[in-house]
Design a protein around this motif. Structure first.
Motif, PDB file in Angstrom:
ATOM      1  N   TYR A  48      27.416  55.646  22.880  1.00 28.96           N
ATOM      2  CA  TYR A  48      27.294  56.083  24.270  1.00 28.96           C
ATOM      3  C   TYR A  48      28.664  56.258  24.919  1.00 28.96           C
ATOM      4  CZ  TYR A  48      22.228  55.389  24.363  1.00 28.96           C
ATOM      5  OH  TYR A  48      20.874  55.499  24.146  1.00 28.96           O
ATOM      6  N   PHE A  49      29.606  55.388  24.605  1.00 29.80           N
ATOM      7  CA  PHE A  49      30.964  55.564  25.130  1.00 29.80           C
ATOM      8  C   PHE A  49      31.589  56.859  24.610  1.00 29.80           C
ATOM      9  CE2 PHE A  49      30.623  50.907  25.686  1.00 29.80           C
ATOM     10  CZ  PHE A  49      31.003  50.815  27.011  1.00 29.80           C
ATOM     11  N   THR A  50      31.353  57.165  23.342  1.00 30.44           N
ATOM     12  CA  THR A  50      31.887  58.395  22.753  1.00 30.44           C
ATOM     13  C   THR A  50      31.300  59.632  23.416  1.00 30.44           C
ATOM     14  OG1 THR A  50      32.117  57.227  20.642  1.00 30.44           O
ATOM     15  CG2 THR A  50      32.242  59.616  20.594  1.00 30.44           C
ATOM     16  N   LEU A  51      29.989  59.629  23.614  1.00 35.87           N
ATOM     17  CA  LEU A  51      29.350  60.782  24.249  1.00 35.87           C
ATOM     18  C   LEU A  51      29.724  60.893  25.726  1.00 35.87           C
ATOM     19  CD1 LEU A  51      25.797  60.521  22.620  1.00 35.87           C
ATOM     20  CD2 LEU A  51      27.723  61.943  21.919  1.00 35.87           C
ATOM     21  N   ALA A  52      29.935  59.774  26.391  1.00 35.43           N
ATOM     22  CA  ALA A  52      30.381  59.821  27.782  1.00 35.43           C
ATOM     23  C   ALA A  52      31.780  60.432  27.893  1.00 35.43           C
ATOM     24  CB  ALA A  52      30.353  58.416  28.380  1.00 35.43           C
ATOM     25  N   SER A  53      32.661  60.115  26.956  1.00 34.17           N
ATOM     26  CA  SER A  53      33.996  60.725  26.964  1.00 34.17           C
ATOM     27  C   SER A  53      33.918  62.231  26.721  1.00 34.17           C
ATOM     28  CB  SER A  53      34.881  60.063  25.907  1.00 34.17           C
ATOM     29  OG  SER A  53      34.373  60.309  24.607  1.00 34.17           O
ATOM     30  N   PHE A  54      32.993  62.661  25.844  1.00 31.42           N
ATOM     31  CA  PHE A  54      32.799  64.101  25.628  1.00 31.42           C
ATOM     32  C   PHE A  54      32.368  64.783  26.928  1.00 31.42           C
ATOM     33  CE2 PHE A  54      29.605  67.414  24.902  1.00 31.42           C
ATOM     34  CZ  PHE A  54      30.380  68.370  24.283  1.00 31.42           C
ATOM     35  N   CYS A  55      31.427  64.174  27.647  1.00 34.46           N
ATOM     36  CA  CYS A  55      30.968  64.764  28.902  1.00 34.46           C
ATOM     37  C   CYS A  55      32.087  64.835  29.936  1.00 34.46           C
ATOM     38  CB  CYS A  55      29.792  63.957  29.453  1.00 34.46           C
ATOM     39  SG  CYS A  55      28.298  64.026  28.437  1.00 34.46           S
ATOM     40  N   ASN A  56      32.945  63.842  29.984  1.00 34.64           N
ATOM     41  CA  ASN A  56      34.064  63.866  30.930  1.00 34.64           C
ATOM     42  C   ASN A  56      35.049  64.986  30.609  1.00 34.64           C
ATOM     43  OD1 ASN A  56      33.220  61.660  32.503  1.00 34.64           O
ATOM     44  ND2 ASN A  56      34.055  60.205  31.008  1.00 34.64           N
ATOM     45  N   VAL A  57      35.325  65.188  29.315  1.00 31.15           N
ATOM     46  CA  VAL A  57      36.236  66.270  28.925  1.00 31.15           C
ATOM     47  C   VAL A  57      35.636  67.625  29.270  1.00 31.15           C
ATOM     48  CG1 VAL A  57      37.376  67.378  26.969  1.00 31.15           C
ATOM     49  CG2 VAL A  57      37.346  64.896  27.137  1.00 31.15           C
ATOM     50  N   ARG A  58      34.340  67.797  28.987  1.00 30.82           N
ATOM     51  CA  ARG A  58      33.696  69.062  29.311  1.00 30.82           C
ATOM     52  C   ARG A  58      33.618  69.288  30.829  1.00 30.82           C
ATOM     53  NH1 ARG A  58      34.794  70.737  25.157  1.00 30.82           N
ATOM     54  NH2 ARG A  58      33.466  71.491  23.470  1.00 30.82           N
TER      55      ARG A  58
END
Length: 392
Positions: A48-58
Motif C-alpha cells: 500500500y505504501f508503494t502504490l500510494a507513492s505511485f499515486c503521488n507521482v502521477r
C-alpha cells in the motif's frame, strides 16, 4: 521598435494539449491518493505504501500537465515540459514493483511448484528492484538530454528513453508469465490439499498484470516513431492514444489492487504458505501409498494397539484361554474314588476360533475366598453322583 522573437510552444509540440483531460485525471488521482493513503495508515502494508507513492507521482505529473495546458508561459518553458515528462516516467516503477511484491506473496502458497531460482523471495526482490531502478535512471537521463540542440545528443536521449521502456516491458512480460504459472499451480494445489486457498487474489493480480502489459505493448509498438516538421507528434504523444492505452490501464490496475483480500502482509502469506506446503506434502504421501498398495500408518497403528491390548488382557486373566479347561476331574464319594473323564472332542471337528479380546470381555474374578466357578465343559459333582446311581 525591437523585433519580436518568435516563441515555441513546447507543450503543444510534446502533445500536452487537452486541459479537460489533464484536470479530470488530476481529480481521479486525488481520489486514488486519498484511498491508498487511508489503506497505508490503516493496514500498514508495504504494498500500500508503494502504490500510494505511485499515486503521488502521477498526481504531481498531472498537476504539471494542467498548468502547462492552462498557461501560455508554462507551455513555452522548455524546462517545465522536461520536468513534466521526467516526473511522469518515474511513477511506473512503483506500480510494477508493487505487483511483483504481491506475486512474491502468492509464491509462498505454491512453493512445491516454483523453481528455486525465483522461489527465494528475498533474493528476487533485490534483483527486481535493481533492474527497475536501472530502468528509471536510464529513462530520467534520457529525458534530461532532450534540451540539447546537438543531433547526436538528441539521438542518445531517444535511445536511453527507449532502453528504459524496453526494460520495463521485459519486466512486465515476465510478471505476466510468472502470475500465470502461479495461477495454474494454485488451481492444482487447491484440488490436492484440504486447506482452502483463495483463488480470487491470484485472478485479480493476473488481470492487473495484463492491463499493464497492454500499456507496455503499445509503447513497444510505437517507440520507433520519429517526429517530423510536418507531423511533430508521434503516436505515443497523441492524446487520443496516450490516455486510453497508457493512462487508463494504470488506473484500472490500481482499482483492481485496491479490492479487499488482494494485499496481505508478507508474514501472513509466509505462515499460510507453510501450512499449505505441509498439507501438500502429506497429500503426496497419501497418493504414493495408495499407488503402492501399502496400508497407511494410521491403520497399522490401530492393529498394533489392538494386539498389545489382547496380550495385556490375557496376562491379567480377564479372558480365559482355550486350554484352560481341565481334561479330567477327581470326585470323592462313599463308594470310593471315581475318576470321571471330560467329554473328548472329535478329531475331525475343527475348533472354532477364539473371539477377539475387544469384542467379548470376561468379568473380573471375585475377590472373595469362595472357590471359582467351573466352566460348562467340566462335569460337576452332582452329575457324577447321578451317573453312579445309574451304574448301581
Amino acid at each position: 521598435m525591437a523585433p519580436t522573437i518568435p516563441t515555441i510552444n513546447y507543450g503543444y509540440m510534446a502533445g500536452i494539449r487537452s486541459q479537460p483531460a489533464a484536470i479530470t485525471l488530476m481529480v481521479v488521482y486525488v481520489f486514488l491518493c486519498a484511498l491508498f493513503a487511508r489503506f497505508s495508515l490503516k493496514h500498514r502494508y508495504y504494498v500500500y505504501f508503494t502504490l500510494a507513492s505511485f499515486c503521488n507521482v502521477r498526481l504531481t505529473a498531472f498537476v504539471l500537465r494542467t498548468i502547462v495546458t492552462s498557461s501560455q508561459g508554462a507551455s513555452e518553458n522548455q524546462n517545465m515540459i522536461i520536468s513534466t515528462q521526467a516526473i511522469y516516467s518515474l511513477g511506473f516503477f512503483s506500480l510494477l514493483y508493487g505487483c511483483y511484491r504481491l506475486l512474491l506473496q502468492r509464491i509462498n502458497y505454491v512453493r512445491p511448484y516454483i523453481p528455486k531460482f525465483y522461489a527465494n523471495s528475498h533474493i528476487t526482490k533485490w534483483i527486481l528492484r535493481f533492474i527497475m531502478f536501472v530502468a528509471v535512471v536510464v529513462g530520467v537521463c534520457g529525458t534530461s538530454l532532450m534540451k540539447s540542440t546537438d543531433p547526436d545528443t538528441k539521438n542518445l536521449s531517444q535511445n536511453l528513453r527507449n532502453a528504459s521502456m524496453l526494460i520495463f516491458s521485459s519486466c512486465t512480460m515476465m510478471l505476466v508469465l510468472l502470475v500465470m504459472h502461479v495461477t495454474w499451480a494454485t488451481l492444482d494445489i487447491r484440488k490436492r490439499v484440504f486447506v482452502p486457498i483463495q483463488v480470487g487474489p491470484v485472478y485479480t493480480l493476473l488481470l492487473a498484470s495484463l492491463f499493464l502489459l497492454v500499456r507496455q505493448l503499445f509503447l513497444v509498438c510505437t517507440y520507433k516513431d520519429v517526429a517530423t516538421r510536418t507531423d511533430p507528434l508521434t503516436r505515443q504523444a497523441t492524446e487520443a492514444l496516450f490516455y486510453p492505452l497508457v493512462v487508463l490501464p494504470e488506473i484500472i490496475a490500481l482499482l483492481l489492487l485496491a479490492l479487499p483480500g488482494v494485499v496481505e502482509t508478507d508474514v501472513q502469506a509466509e505462515k499460510e504458505g507453510q501450512v499449505v506446503a505441509e498439507e501438500f506434502t502429506r497429500s503426496l504421501d497419501r497418493e504414493r501409498r495408495s499407488r503402492s498398495g501399502t496400508p497407511g500408518s494410521r491403520r497399522g497403528s490401530r492393529a498394533t494397539v489392538g494386539t498389545e491390548r489382547d496380550v495385556e488382557a490375557a496376562v491379567k486373566g480377564e479372558v480365559a484361554p482355550v486350554d484352560e479347561v481341565h481334561p479330567m476331574t477327581e470326585v470323592v464319594s462313599d463308594a470310593g474314588t471315581v475318576v470321571v473323564e471330560a467329554p473328548k472332542k472329535d478329531a475331525t471337528e475343527t475348533p472354532a476360533p477364539p473371539e477377539p479380546a475387544h469384542t467379548s470381555t470376561a468379568p473380573e474374578a471375585p475377590t472373595s475366598d469362595a472357590p471359582p466357578k467351573r466352566t460348562s465343559a467340566t462335569p460337576s459333582i452332582s452329575d457324577a453322583a447321578t451317573e453312579l446311581d445309574n451304574v448301581d
